[in-house]
Design an enzyme around this catalytic site. Structure first.
Site, PDB file in Angstrom:
ATOM      1  N   ASP A 160      -3.058   3.105   0.596  1.00 61.97           N
ATOM      2  CA  ASP A 160      -2.698   1.732   0.137  1.00 61.97           C
ATOM      3  C   ASP A 160      -3.812   1.056  -0.852  1.00 61.97           C
ATOM      4  O   ASP A 160      -4.321   0.393  -0.540  1.00 61.97           O
ATOM      5  CB  ASP A 160      -2.085   0.703   1.225  1.00 61.97           C
ATOM      6  CG  ASP A 160      -0.991   0.934   1.506  1.00 61.97           C
ATOM      7  OD1 ASP A 160      -0.619   2.006   1.503  1.00 61.97           O
ATOM      8  OD2 ASP A 160      -0.154   0.265   2.312  1.00 61.97           O
ATOM      9  N   LYS A 208       4.057  -1.149  -3.810  1.00 60.03           N
ATOM     10  CA  LYS A 208       4.092  -2.713  -2.803  1.00 60.03           C
ATOM     11  C   LYS A 208       4.124  -3.809  -3.551  1.00 60.03           C
ATOM     12  O   LYS A 208       2.689  -4.440  -4.257  1.00 60.03           O
ATOM     13  CB  LYS A 208       3.290  -2.535  -1.358  1.00 60.03           C
ATOM     14  CG  LYS A 208       2.692  -3.250  -0.910  1.00 60.03           C
ATOM     15  CD  LYS A 208       1.079  -2.316   0.505  1.00 60.03           C
ATOM     16  CE  LYS A 208       1.080  -3.180   1.032  1.00 60.03           C
ATOM     17  NZ  LYS A 208       0.064  -2.475   2.407  1.00 60.03           N
ATOM     18  N   LYS A 264       7.571  -1.233  -0.662  1.00 57.23           N
ATOM     19  CA  LYS A 264       7.139  -1.617   0.472  1.00 57.23           C
ATOM     20  C   LYS A 264       6.796  -2.994   0.064  1.00 57.23           C
ATOM     21  O   LYS A 264       6.151  -3.451  -0.012  1.00 57.23           O
ATOM     22  CB  LYS A 264       6.087  -0.717   0.790  1.00 57.23           C
ATOM     23  CG  LYS A 264       5.261  -1.111   2.195  1.00 57.23           C
ATOM     24  CD  LYS A 264       4.035  -1.011   2.531  1.00 57.23           C
ATOM     25  CE  LYS A 264       3.374  -1.789   3.791  1.00 57.23           C
ATOM     26  NZ  LYS A 264       2.291  -1.090   3.722  1.00 57.23           N
TER      27      LYS A 264
END
Lengths: 290, 304
Positions: free
Chosen positions: B141, B204, B240
């Site tokens: 991430d 995300k 996400k």
């Protein structure tokens, strides 16, 4: 102009309508509608328990003295609005004389429990003799979130007599008001709201006990129930539903107008005794050396 | 590995976002009522999509171990619950999580590129990523350089993402836009397009350190970017939302939105995740309420 008041419920320091949108009319003895009252639902119970849980932590950790101050403030606020309560009790069919007596008793009862706030601990707690090298002591701690089904046959004195020992002891409460005599319960919520009582410590719902009590009784986040003259059927049902999280179910079928029906025993019903074993150097040390 | 390198010049011009329109459409998703068996299925799906997260300065090895145990044993009192999709930790905690989860299929996601600010030299960011992958992370991430993005250096942001993706190889890369710092939905859309074209496998919303985080408006805007990319190229990109989704209701509304914008193909933890720390317990409590008919208490669910 005569306005038919719509009474709302009291959750987390707010006065919302029931989420179900339902209501019922409260009637006087001649069958004339005197007010509209919320017919609360399971989801209102859920919201009220959530608010009570949130409020419990800081309320139980307040200083006992401060809790006493806040209860005393309630009595002061009730004193100032006596006339409105008398009127509501009379609307619901009580005589002027009886209504006045009931309000006076309520004020006295609140002051009585305000006084207990910083005293019951000394009486319920103890230092215990043990046969080992430990300083052993027990202290009272509030049970948690208490569901209260208010005495159904009275407008205010039952509710006050049940609620005060619960919150004096540091618990938070979700109260189901008398179905047929609900007016004072909501007006009393207005008294609470102006008494420095933190939001959520007391939550008051109106509606059907038969509908709401089972939800409260089986709610896993409610730690105790307080029932008064709920009838055998409903009491037994609540006791059975309360089993899953081992709730305390306190049943006191009292006549709350009597002065004898107040006391520390109602506070201790909603206290848990915690005992601590504290190691010390020698047996007997717990007598004179601590 | 894809043959050709992504090029900044291939990023399409992002369309303008109609903020009022987005708000109205999002409001409509929130009016859906999901009950009974569908609710149970939805809640179970939410659980399986969670990236259980701890990203704190105070994280200790034991805290991470404990969270990993929770990831695999959400609520043992009730059989048949799924595990979460992944745990999300700092690079230094990856070896601990790897060891704790060696017998499970739960993935290990590691934040990188100087999370959460992204304010570090490029080489440090690359090292950060390499360290996490070598330690055994399955997913990375990364955060984008919001400072550069806001200063208009979009090509820099693009190249950074592309370079990190190259390091990741086959490991999946989630690109955190930190939408709370991008100010407008137009910028969110532009950042999404850049990330998608630079090779992001997932986009995300947030680090969870900045408010507002994963609002439905922002998630909607990013889902639309994924939709447009899919329509143009036929390639799926995951989504996400992270930060601020702490109730079952909100999570279910997010699923409704994904289903309507992207379709059922995205309704699995391969393409949709929730980044959350406290969501799991609320979902579990709702799930058990649905199963038992009784309102639940946090007392009967593990803290982490």
């Amino acid at each position: 102009m005569n306005i038919l008041k719509t009474y709302k419920i009291y959750i987390g320091g707010q006065f919302p309508r029931t989420e179900s949108g339902r209501f019922y009319a409260v009637k006087d003895q001649d069958g004339k509608a005197i007010a509209n009252v919320c017919l609360s639902s399971k989801k209102d119970i859920r919201n009220a328990v959530q608010a009570a849980r949130k409020a419990f932590g800081s309320w139980s950790e307040r200083s006992a003295f401060n809790r006493g101050q806040i209860l005393y403030r309630m009595a002061e606020m009730l004193e100032g609005r006596k006339a409105q309560f008398v009127e509501e009790l009379m609307q619901q069919g009580q005589s002027l004389e009886h209504s006045k007596i009931e309000i006076e008793s309520c004020i006295e009862r609140i002051v009585y429990y305000a006084g207990w706030c910083d005293k019951y601990q000394q009486i319920l707690s103890s230092v215990n003799p043990v046969n080992s090298s430990h300083f052993n002591f027990s202290v009272a701690e509030p049970t948690g979130v208490v569901g209260v089904l208010a005495e159904q046959s009275s407008g205010l004195i039952g509710l006050v007599s049940q609620l005060m020992p619960v919150i004096a002891g540091g618990n938070s409460a979700v109260l189901i008001a008398s179905e047929q005599l609900p007016l004072c319960a909501i007006t009393f919520a207005e008294v609470l709201e102006t008494s420095d009582l933190p939001a959520g410590v007391v939550n008051i719902l109106t509606g059907s006990a038969i509908e709401m009590l089972p939800t409260l009784a089986e709610h896993m986040d409610v730690n105790a129930l307080f029932l008064s003259n709920a009838g055998k059927g409903l009491t037994t049902e609540a006791q059975l539903l309360a089993v899953d999280n081992v709730k305390r179910v306190v049943v006191k079928d009292e006549d709350w107008t009597k002065e004898s029906n107040q006391g520390i025993r109602y506070i201790s019903s909603f206290q848990e005794i915690k005992t601590t074993w504290h190691p010390i150097e020698q047996i007997g040390g717990a007598t004179s050396s601590y | 590995m894809t043959a050709q390198k992504p090029l900044f010049s291939q990023v399409p011009i992002s369309p303008c976002v109609d903020k009022v329109g987005v708000e109205e459409r999002v409001a409509r998703f929130q009016t859906r009522s999901i009950k009974g068996a569908s609710k149970l299925q939805g809640l179970s799906m939410v659980l399986s999509m969670i990236d259980l997260t701890t990203l704190e300065g105070k994280d200790t090895p034991n805290k991470v171990k404990q969270m990993c145990y929770k990831a695999a044993h959400l609520h043992d009192a009730y059989a048949g619950l799924p595990t979460v999709a992944a745990v999300c930790v700092y690079p230094s905690m990856v070896p601990i999580a790897k060891e704790a989860l060696k017998d499970s299929t739960i993935k290990i996601a590691s934040v990188s590129t100087a999370f959460p600010s992204g304010q570090a030299p490029f080489d440090v960011k690359k090292m950060d990523t390499k360290f996490a992958i070598e330690a055994g992370a399955d997913e990375i991430d990364m955060v984008i350089s919001r400072g550069k993005f806001l200063a208009g250096e979009h090509a820099f942001v693009f190249d950074e993402i592309a370079a990190i993706k190259e390091i990741c190889g086959t490991k999946r890369l989630k690109v955190i836009l930190e939408t709370g710092e991008l100010a407008t939905l137009d910028q969110v859309r532009h950042a999404s397009d850049i990330a998608i074209h630079a090779g992001a496998d997932f986009i995300k919303t947030s680090t969870g350190k900045i408010q507002p985080a994963a609002t439905m408006q922002v998630t909607y805007t990013m889902l639309m970017a994924i939709r447009d990319h899919f329509d143009r190229t036929g390639k799926m990109v995951g989504m996400k939302p992270a930060g601020g989704i702490s109730t079952s209701k909100l999570a279910l509304h997010n699923l409704v939105m994904v289903n309507e914008i992207l379709g059922e193909a995205w309704l699995s933890n391969e393409w949709f995740r929730f980044g959350a720390s406290s969501l799991a317990n609320d979902v579990l409590m709702q799930y058990m309420k649905q199963v038992t008919g009784k309102y639940q208490s946090a007392d009967y669910f593990t803290l982490d």
